[in-house]
Enzyme design. Structure first.
Site, mmCIF file in Angstrom:
data_model
loop_
_atom_site.group_PDB
_atom_site.id
_atom_site.type_symbol
_atom_site.label_atom_id
_atom_site.label_comp_id
_atom_site.label_asym_id
_atom_site.label_seq_id
_atom_site.Cartn_x
_atom_site.Cartn_y
_atom_site.Cartn_z
ATOM 1 N N LYS A 213 0.839 -1.071 -0.081
ATOM 2 C CA LYS A 213 -0.147 -0.041 -0.038
ATOM 3 C C LYS A 213 1.005 1.248 0.163
ATOM 4 O O LYS A 213 0.653 2.213 -0.954
ATOM 5 C CB LYS A 213 -1.017 0.004 1.167
ATOM 6 C CG LYS A 213 -1.762 1.215 1.249
ATOM 7 C CD LYS A 213 -2.687 1.332 2.544
ATOM 8 C CE LYS A 213 -3.502 0.329 2.425
ATOM 9 N NZ LYS A 213 -4.622 0.617 3.859
ATOM 10 N N GLY A 270 -5.030 -4.528 5.145
ATOM 11 C CA GLY A 270 -4.297 -5.551 4.657
ATOM 12 C C GLY A 270 -4.872 -6.937 4.623
ATOM 13 O O GLY A 270 -5.047 -7.482 3.691
ATOM 14 N N ARG A 271 -5.307 -7.486 5.871
ATOM 15 C CA ARG A 271 -6.035 -8.971 5.898
ATOM 16 C C ARG A 271 -7.274 -8.870 5.265
ATOM 17 O O ARG A 271 -7.986 -9.955 5.299
ATOM 18 C CB ARG A 271 -5.993 -9.213 7.459
ATOM 19 C CG ARG A 271 -6.454 -8.346 8.296
ATOM 20 C CD ARG A 271 -6.109 -8.728 9.451
ATOM 21 N NE ARG A 271 -6.621 -8.053 10.705
ATOM 22 C CZ ARG A 271 -5.992 -6.923 11.110
ATOM 23 N NH1 ARG A 271 -4.900 -6.327 10.454
ATOM 24 N NH2 ARG A 271 -6.600 -5.972 12.088
ATOM 25 N N GLU A 356 -4.517 -11.472 14.184
ATOM 26 C CA GLU A 356 -4.158 -10.059 13.908
ATOM 27 C C GLU A 356 -4.917 -9.085 14.404
ATOM 28 O O GLU A 356 -5.055 -8.290 14.847
ATOM 29 C CB GLU A 356 -3.357 -9.876 12.402
ATOM 30 C CG GLU A 356 -2.742 -8.509 12.362
ATOM 31 C CD GLU A 356 -2.188 -8.302 11.101
ATOM 32 O OE1 GLU A 356 -0.845 -8.657 11.074
ATOM 33 O OE2 GLU A 356 -2.791 -7.857 10.202
ATOM 34 N N LYS A 496 9.846 -4.576 13.894
ATOM 35 C CA LYS A 496 10.153 -3.867 12.809
ATOM 36 C C LYS A 496 11.166 -2.670 13.178
ATOM 37 O O LYS A 496 12.165 -2.699 12.508
ATOM 38 C CB LYS A 496 8.719 -3.201 11.879
ATOM 39 C CG LYS A 496 8.071 -4.354 11.247
ATOM 40 C CD LYS A 496 7.029 -3.659 10.624
ATOM 41 C CE LYS A 496 6.343 -4.818 9.560
ATOM 42 N NZ LYS A 496 5.116 -4.220 8.649
#
Length: 527
Positions: A213, A270-271, A356, A496
């Site tokens: 994205k 996203g999912r 998630e 991250k």
């Protein structure tokens, strides 16, 4: 308009919650499925639900009709119908990021249908953008399908940009073009994965799809840059022809050398993105008509969820069952057992979708929760799982609810295979429930182990769309009852951030300021 976190009652603060606790203490903990069937000859019918493309048998679960009625009352007291209306009304349910949650808009048809979400009254511009992007994306997919020079498509993404498309492409393999065109999925930053794909393709016949994205996801962009370097080193020409991007960051994609881009919106998590341009590899695999059928199947499940009374609403009933098992029985995991090879990546897809979304320890107000949330999801296709972990399901010390998924009609003509497959899925559910007596102990099966059976007539785009939308709405319902934000994922961020600091340390060997364990490991890996 943002959802008011104080507008709805959290499950444990409802009036019916202590009644459910008492019900579990008096009848739930000692509930016996075999006795329940003996006392109620019509139990199977009473616990069967017909939803679009999916038939559910919930009768082998550890609850009776009185408990089910109490759970439905819980849904009402927690304002689940109003929260559902807020979803389809386009309200900003993602409170920590102040975003709408409108993946359902991606599958609304462009013309009048039997059911139209309430939010469409003020989302006409968004729906027009959705269909403009969809039309452009499907037109591109058809051009790729007609291009004899392209033999391989490599999708580079991670998380929702990989799991959904990969799962769907495998599931809809029988709808795909002949095997002259191959689809590959690269997600792991481990170079072994990309290297294995690149060794089997040629630059002049490969199309790379870069799915990110923001066009900044470190794993995806590392793989994309390596793919571009390989492409040039192997004599590849015209990056713009052989690379396309699924992103909203058009400028970054253009700087990369990509001219063909398809975007999506902040209100698509996203999912939940396989219905968007992220689904381009699905469209290339199965074609525009089949992709639209996938959307139609999901839309049909949206309509069922939005309009069906709670008592017969399949996403709601599955979510209530999840609450009953997680918060009263204390079951910490659920096994997904799809008895169809095409659904072999479904357990991995559902892991992200549920864990998630609902793997949270605070409610919408940021207050710590006094109860458990998402179970651990895991599984493999049957019959493979039977020869691996089903020993534990049948005779282990933990009770693990199993969700079986079976497909009535095979898409192959090999004699004898499908009847054996269906016999096995029925037998496993039956064995979990009935058990077997053995005085010696080693061959004793306690039985009374719960399972759900989801049946599809066939595995096709419409039924797959309905099955995935069913699971999306189930996750939404359980999150709404727990009072959590199911649409952010801050838990993926900390690692991250730390990795960005550690990567240069692994190059330099610098361990200053690190904890002793990490410092020791950096020294060994640097050496």
């Amino acid at each position: 308009m943002a959802l008011d976190p104080d507008a709805f009652t959290r499950c444990d603060r409802s009036a019916v919650w202590p009644i459910l606790q008492q019900r579990w203490s008096e009848a739930g903990r000692s509930f016996d499925l075999r006795q329940a069937f003996a006392l109620d000859p019509d139990r199977a019918t009473h616990f069967a639900i017909e939803a679009p493309h999916v038939f559910a048998d919930l009768s082998k679960n550890l609850l009776d009709r009185e408990t089910r009625d109490l759970l439905v009352e819980l849904a009402r007291e927690c304002g689940l119908p109003a929260q559902r209306d807020a979803l389809f009304g386009g309200e900003a349910l993602n409170l920590t990021e102040q975003r709408q949650v409108m993946h359902w808009l991606l599958r609304v048809p462009p013309v009048s249908a039997a059911w139209r979400p309430s939010g469409l009254d003020r989302l006409g511009a968004e729906l027009a953008e959705v269909h403009a992007t969809l039309d452009a994306m499907l037109a591109f997919a058809e051009r790729v399908r007609a291009d004899e020079a392209i033999t391989d498509i490599v999708n580079i993404g991670i998380g929702g940009s990989d799991l959904g498309p990969q799962m769907a492409v495998l599931a809809l393999d029988t709808c795909a073009q002949p095997q002259r065109r191959r689809l590959h999925f690269v997600s792991n930053v481990d170079g072994h994965e990309l290297d294995a794909v690149l060794r089997g393709v040629r630059p002049e016949s490969t199309l790379f799809l870069v799915a990110s994205k923001t066009f900044t996801t470190i794993e995806t962009m590392t793989n994309a840059r390596s793919a571009r370097e390989w492409f040039s080193a192997q004599g590849g020409r015209d990056v713009a022809r052989h690379f396309a991007a699924l992103t909203t960051n058009v400028e970054a994609a253009r700087a990369f050398g990509i001219d063909t881009t398809f975007g999506f919106w902040d209100w698509v998590g996203g999912r939940y993105s396989m219905w968007s341009a992220i689904g381009l590899p699905i469209a290339i695999a199965v074609g525009a008509d089949n992709f639209r059928a996938l959307l139609a199947g999901a839309h049909a499940m949206d309509a069922h969820f939005a309009t069906t009374p709670l008592e017969r609403n399949l996403p709601v009933q599955l979510a209530l069952l999840d609450i009953w098992y997680r918060n009263f029985h204390g079951f910490s995991s659920r096994s997904i057992a799809p008895y169809h090879s095409g659904l072999r990546r479904l357990p991995a897809y559902l892991q992200q979708l549920e864990m998630e979304s609902n793997g949270k320890r605070v409610d919408r107000r940021g207050e710590p929760l006094p109860f458990a949330t998402s179970p651990v999801l895991w599984g493999e296709p049957g019959t493979n799982g039977q020869h691996a972990y089903f020993q534990m399901l049948h005779q282990g010390t933990d009770v693990v609810p199993v969700e079986f998924i079976a497909v009535r009609d095979a898409a192959h003509a090999l004699p004898g295979h499908h009847v054996q497959l269906l016999a096995n899925v029925l037998a496993q559910a039956q064995a979990l429930m009935l058990g077997k007596e053995d005085a010696g102990g080693h061959r004793h099966f306690t039985g009374n182990r719960p399972s759900t059976m989801l049946l599809l007539e066939r595995l096709d785009p419409a039924s797959l769309g309905a099955l995935v939308a069913l699971q999306e709405h189930r996750v939404f319902c359980s999150g709404a009852l727990w009072g959590i934000n199911s649409f952010d994922q801050w838990g993926v961020e900390l690692g991250k951030v730390l990795a960005k600091d550690l990567a240069p340390r692994l190059e330099s060997g610098d361990t200053e300021g690190l904890d002793a364990s990490t410092a020791m490991l950096v020294r060994r890996l640097h050496g």
